[in-house]
Design an enzyme around this catalytic site. Structure first.
Site, mmCIF file in Angstrom:
data_model
loop_
_atom_site.group_PDB
_atom_site.id
_atom_site.type_symbol
_atom_site.label_atom_id
_atom_site.label_comp_id
_atom_site.label_asym_id
_atom_site.label_seq_id
_atom_site.Cartn_x
_atom_site.Cartn_y
_atom_site.Cartn_z
ATOM 1 N N ARG A 109 -0.246 -4.503 30.772
ATOM 2 C CA ARG A 109 0.276 -5.771 30.011
ATOM 3 C C ARG A 109 0.382 -5.606 28.514
ATOM 4 O O ARG A 109 -0.226 -5.343 28.345
ATOM 5 C CB ARG A 109 -0.103 -6.835 30.262
ATOM 6 C CG ARG A 109 0.293 -7.432 32.086
ATOM 7 C CD ARG A 109 1.976 -7.842 32.252
ATOM 8 N NE ARG A 109 2.084 -8.245 33.465
ATOM 9 C CZ ARG A 109 2.403 -7.898 35.050
ATOM 10 N NH1 ARG A 109 2.986 -6.549 34.622
ATOM 11 N NH2 ARG A 109 2.528 -8.507 35.888
ATOM 12 N N GLU A 152 8.258 -8.189 25.137
ATOM 13 C CA GLU A 152 8.435 -8.456 25.640
ATOM 14 C C GLU A 152 10.400 -9.092 26.277
ATOM 15 O O GLU A 152 9.954 -9.895 26.952
ATOM 16 C CB GLU A 152 9.447 -7.160 27.081
ATOM 17 C CG GLU A 152 7.462 -7.693 28.481
ATOM 18 C CD GLU A 152 7.148 -6.442 29.027
ATOM 19 O OE1 GLU A 152 6.174 -5.612 28.759
ATOM 20 O OE2 GLU A 152 7.769 -6.846 30.257
ATOM 21 N N HIS A 176 9.714 -0.934 30.966
ATOM 22 C CA HIS A 176 8.632 -2.461 32.535
ATOM 23 C C HIS A 176 8.732 -1.849 33.675
ATOM 24 O O HIS A 176 9.370 -2.701 34.316
ATOM 25 C CB HIS A 176 8.524 -3.516 31.592
ATOM 26 C CG HIS A 176 7.366 -3.734 33.265
ATOM 27 N ND1 HIS A 176 6.932 -5.007 32.156
ATOM 28 C CD2 HIS A 176 7.051 -4.124 33.623
ATOM 29 C CE1 HIS A 176 5.804 -6.025 33.001
ATOM 30 N NE2 HIS A 176 5.782 -4.749 34.271
HETATM 31 C C1 GLV Z 1 4.352 -5.173 37.288
HETATM 32 O O1 GLV Z 1 4.743 -4.697 36.042
HETATM 33 C C2 GLV Z 1 3.469 -5.948 37.593
HETATM 34 O O2 GLV Z 1 3.063 -6.666 38.232
HETATM 35 O O3 GLV Z 1 4.434 -5.575 39.444
#
Ligand code: GLV
Length: 345
Positions: free
Chosen positions: A242, A271, A289
């Site tokens: 994150r 983001e 991401h």
């Molecule tokens: C993506 O970032 C997830 O947490 O699956």
């Protein structure tokens, strides 16, 4: 005849082949377009739903739950769930779930891809080539850092961290160090080929450091200017967890001034906005991401969310059969205390 099927809100377009069969069992409220939902819109959707399948885009806390008196389950499609206020959900007797396991290897693959791209300057090289700078082969062009035989640091040693450790130790002959809230049992350390060290040692000794820990108030900006200063100036930093784990201003400054060689980022604090300071740098690889973004894995994630949802709604065995509940004990205890049953308070 009155509608008896529970109403389920699906917040974003997901994988239709998995969602479509749900229509036989629940009344589905879906959307065809990727949607930015405001907190008020989320609250309105939840107020008239028995279940919700949501993504990391949707933040759900006490305000969004204020009128969600029918809501029994929030199934998050993703392993990280810092978008959920689990305390608020539990207090309201609402079950929550995530999608671990099914995305472990795909996300570890992406971590390794970013590590290699950053250390070996792949995207920087490609951009340079496309810009027409390649006039003649040169011995000194795009010298990067080796992966094989180097020291790989992993911060956060859950399932994905262990997947990265295995790739590093067994695939690339790396020395693998890790730091985690709790140390793995010795047999698990041996299986993934990793040795436990304290955080300062991890920062100081890693040639490449991968962040794979959960984002919580305690881990906010764990990698700040002081932590970056402890790293080797030749090191690579990869973040697939994150964005809030890293002070991005300090990171951009370190990358711009040669105090860190390169970075690979899949996640950002604000983001989808990415800081202009990062966008301006060549020695950072930026992806949007996509850690779990293979078709097979995204399909499995949606299936896992559906399985959690159906179990929670009592359509597949009841809450005890949710494959990956986050708060079952607390939510069910609160539900009993509130006298909330079958979606009615
Ligand atoms: C993506 O970032 C997830 O947490 O699956």
């Amino acid at each position: 005849m009155a509608e008896t099927r529970p109403t389920v809100w699906v917040s974003q377009p997901l994988i239709e082949a998995v969602i479509a069969p749900l229509r036989d069992r629940v009344q589905l409220r879906t959307t065809d377009a990727v949607t930015v939902w405001s907190p008020e819109q989320i609250a309105a959707q939840l107020a008239s739903a028995d279940g919700a399948i949501i993504t990391l885009n949707e933040r759900i806390g006490a305000a969004e739950l204020a009128n969600a008196s029918r809501l029994q389950v929030v199934a998050n499609v993703g392993v990280g769930y810092n978008n959920l206020d689990v305390t608020a959900l539990s207090a309201a007797g609402i079950l929550a779930s995530n999608t671990p396991d099914v995305l472990t290897e795909t996300t570890a693959d992406l971590g390794f891809a970013l590590l290699m791209a950053a250390a070996r300057r792949i995207t920087e090289s490609e951009r340079w080539l496309r810009e027409g700078h390649w006039q003649q082969w040169s011995f000194q062009t795009m010298l990067g850092a080796d992966i094989h035989g180097s020291t790989l640091g992993i911060l956060g040693m859950g399932r994905i961290g262990q997947g990265i450790a295995r790739r590093g130790a067994h695939g690339f002959g790396m020395k693998v160090l890790y730091h985690n809230r709790s140390r793995l049992p010795a047999d698990a350390e041996a299986a993934v080929g990793a040795a436990y060290v304290d955080l300062d040692t991890l920062l100081a000794q890693s040639d490449h450091l991968v962040l794979v820990l959960p984002y919580t108030p305690a881990s906010h900006h764990l990698i700040d200017a002081a932590a970056l200063a402890k790293m080797k100036p030749t090191a690579t930093l990869v973040n697939i967890a994150r964005g809030g784990l890293v002070d991005e201003t300090a990171l951009a400054d370190a990358l711009a001034h040669g105090r860190l060689a390169a970075a690979g980022l899949d996640v950002y604090e604000g983001e989808p906005a990415v800081r202009p300071e990062l966008l301006a740098l060549r020695n950072v690889v930026l992806t949007p991401h996509i850690g779990s973004a293979s078709l097979a894995t995204r399909t499995a994630m949606v299936q896992r969310a559906v399985d959690n949802l159906l179990a929670a709604l009592g359509l597949a065995g009841g809450p005890a059969h949710m494959p990956s509940a986050i708060n079952a004990d607390a939510a069910l205890a609160a539900r009993a205390a509130l006298g909330k049953k079958n979606g009615k308070r």
